[in-house]
Design an enzyme around this catalytic site. Structure first.
Site, PDB file in Angstrom:
ATOM      1  CE  LYS A 159      -0.338  -0.294   5.043  1.00  0.00           C
ATOM      2  NZ  LYS A 159      -1.194  -0.733   6.162  1.00  0.00           N
ATOM      3  CE1 TYR A 172      15.274  30.418   4.586  1.00  0.00           C
ATOM      4  CE2 TYR A 172      15.351  28.061   4.137  1.00  0.00           C
ATOM      5  CZ  TYR A 172      15.161  29.362   3.699  1.00  0.00           C
ATOM      6  OH  TYR A 172      14.859  29.599   2.396  1.00  0.00           O
TER       7      TYR A 172
HETATM    8  C1  PLP Z   1      -0.436  -1.802   6.768  1.00  0.00           C
HETATM    9  C2  PLP Z   1      -0.983  -3.082   7.265  1.00  0.00           C
HETATM   10  C3  PLP Z   1      -0.145  -4.189   7.446  1.00  0.00           C
HETATM   11  C4  PLP Z   1       1.358  -4.107   7.325  1.00  0.00           C
HETATM   12  O1  PLP Z   1       1.876  -3.573   8.520  1.00  0.00           O
HETATM   13  P1  PLP Z   1       3.453  -3.485   8.773  1.00  0.00           P
HETATM   14  O2  PLP Z   1       3.566  -3.056  10.177  1.00  0.00           O
HETATM   15  O3  PLP Z   1       3.982  -2.483   7.807  1.00  0.00           O
HETATM   16  O4  PLP Z   1       3.980  -4.839   8.519  1.00  0.00           O
HETATM   17  C5  PLP Z   1      -0.723  -5.386   7.794  1.00  0.00           C
HETATM   18  N1  PLP Z   1      -2.044  -5.493   7.981  1.00  0.00           N
HETATM   19  C6  PLP Z   1      -2.889  -4.459   7.841  1.00  0.00           C
HETATM   20  C7  PLP Z   1      -4.344  -4.629   8.075  1.00  0.00           C
HETATM   21  C8  PLP Z   1      -2.385  -3.210   7.495  1.00  0.00           C
HETATM   22  O5  PLP Z   1      -3.213  -2.172   7.375  1.00  0.00           O
END
Ligand code: PLP
Length: 357
Positions: A33, A253
């Site tokens: 994702k 800055y």
């Molecule tokens: C994003 C997500 C994961 C992956 O989590 P990580 O901590 O990056 O391994 C797994 N399950 C669900 C439901 C998620 O939303």
């Protein structure tokens, strides 16, 4: 050409995916994702497709991008559909669909679908974000099973505190899950990256590694399995200007850094518009010409300053690693009071160059 770039090592990505499978003995959905946590979802999916059991994304838009690029493997929508009119597309593209709320269950029952879909029924086992209440879980499963619109069902839940290895909350969540599952015989999926790496006794037919695929540890402390991960992304740029300053001169800055002694300063083409965290303070580690050095002063939009005082061999054109195999993204995240997840997801503007495919 501006020298800022993100090198993505796809061989390391495959190594980390295999590690998730090896330490769990489970099937693994590679969580890609948010554009594979900034690493490029299509390229990462292509690199993993031959071996991956499937992929997981946050929404149908992300899943459609993968199908459009020719990815044929299963793709799970981690939040299911946001509106019922996504269901025909879910059927058409064979997406797997989380059901985390009763309104989604109602919508599936009421839809007219050309083919039954594959559902992952999510339980709220204690995180209290999404997922069905334990009291509703078995009845929801039975309704799905009775629906002609549903093919296979997998039972899932998600941990809130699996990254805290001495916290008992994950054990409590597993107990809630196993209680709600009761005598249902479907496959189960509980483990995200911290649970894959740190909670070996949690049962799972399917695991859902995200962060660990990219070679970053979700833990604050060193951890044995996490130490076998290989960083996938190297964010690097070059020194574009060098200056020698006497003691007492401000840098950047807001004059947040004043030279305490005569210093040699390198200006690097990298800034917060590239996703480097603006909150990173003086002292945040950088790697230049084979040596660890440090950030000085405020990060600007397109540039930042580093200390070259004790790196005499470095100068104009020297390569600087902001994070990667020498400076872990988690170190930068800690310095900037954030997490590697956000460090990666914030990446933008810099071209990504892939190797190892
Ligand atoms: C994003 C997500 C994961 C992956 O989590 P990580 O901590 O990056 O391994 C797994 N399950 C669900 C439901 C998620 O939303």
């Amino acid at each position: 050409m501006r020298p800022a770039r993100a090198l993505i090592d796809l061989q390391a990505l495959r190594h980390n995916y295999q590690l998730a499978r090896e330490v769990t003995g489970a099937k693994a959905l590679a969580v890609i994702k948010a554009d594979a946590y900034g690493h490029g979802a299509v390229r990462c999916a292509q690199a993993l497709e031959a071996e991956a059991d499937g992929f997981a994304v946050a929404c149908i838009e992300e899943a459609l991008e993968l199908r459009a690029a020719g990815i044929r493997a299963p793709i799970l929508l981690l939040e299911g559909f946001f509106e019922a009119d996504e269901l025909p597309l879910i059927v058409e593209h064979d997406f797997w669909c989380v059901v985390h709320s009763l309104w989604q269950l109602d919508a599936i029952e009421q839809a007219r679908l050309a083919k039954p879909i594959h559902v992952w029924l999510k339980l709220d086992s204690g995180m209290h974000r999404v997922g069905l209440h334990p009291n509703d879980y078995k009845a929801a499963y039975q309704r799905l099973q009775a629906s002609a619109n549903v093919a296979k069902i997998v039972l899932m839940s998600h941990f809130a505190r699996a990254d805290e290895l001495d916290c008992t909350r994950s054990v409590e969540q597993v107990a809630v899950f196993l209680g709600a599952r009761a005598d249902l015989t479907a496959e189960i999926s509980l483990r995200n990256s911290p649970a894959v790496l740190g909670w070996p006794r949690v049962p799972s037919d399917w695991v859902r590694p995200g962060l660990m695929l990219y070679g970053s540890s979700p833990f604050d402390e060193p951890q044995a399995t996490a130490s076998r991960l290989q960083p996938v992304m190297t964010l690097e740029s070059k020194v574009i200007c060098v200056r020698e300053l006497p003691a007492g001169e401000p840098v950047g800055y807001g004059a947040r850094f004043i030279t305490p002694k005569p210093m040699r300063i390198g200006v690097v083409a990298m800034g917060y518009a590239d996703g480097y965290p603006r909150q990173a303070p003086t002292g945040t580690p950088v790697f230049v010409d084979g040596v660890r050095s440090q950030l000085l002063g405020r990060v600007s939009m397109d540039m930042l300053c580093i200390d070259l005082t004790d790196v005499p061999q470095a100068g104009l054109g020297s390569t600087v690693e902001l994070w990667g195999k020498n400076i872990l993204a988690s170190e930068v995240a800690t310095a900037a009071d954030t997490i590697p997840y956000q460090i990666f997801c914030n990446l933008k503007r810099v071209p990504r160059l892939y190797s190892g495919n």
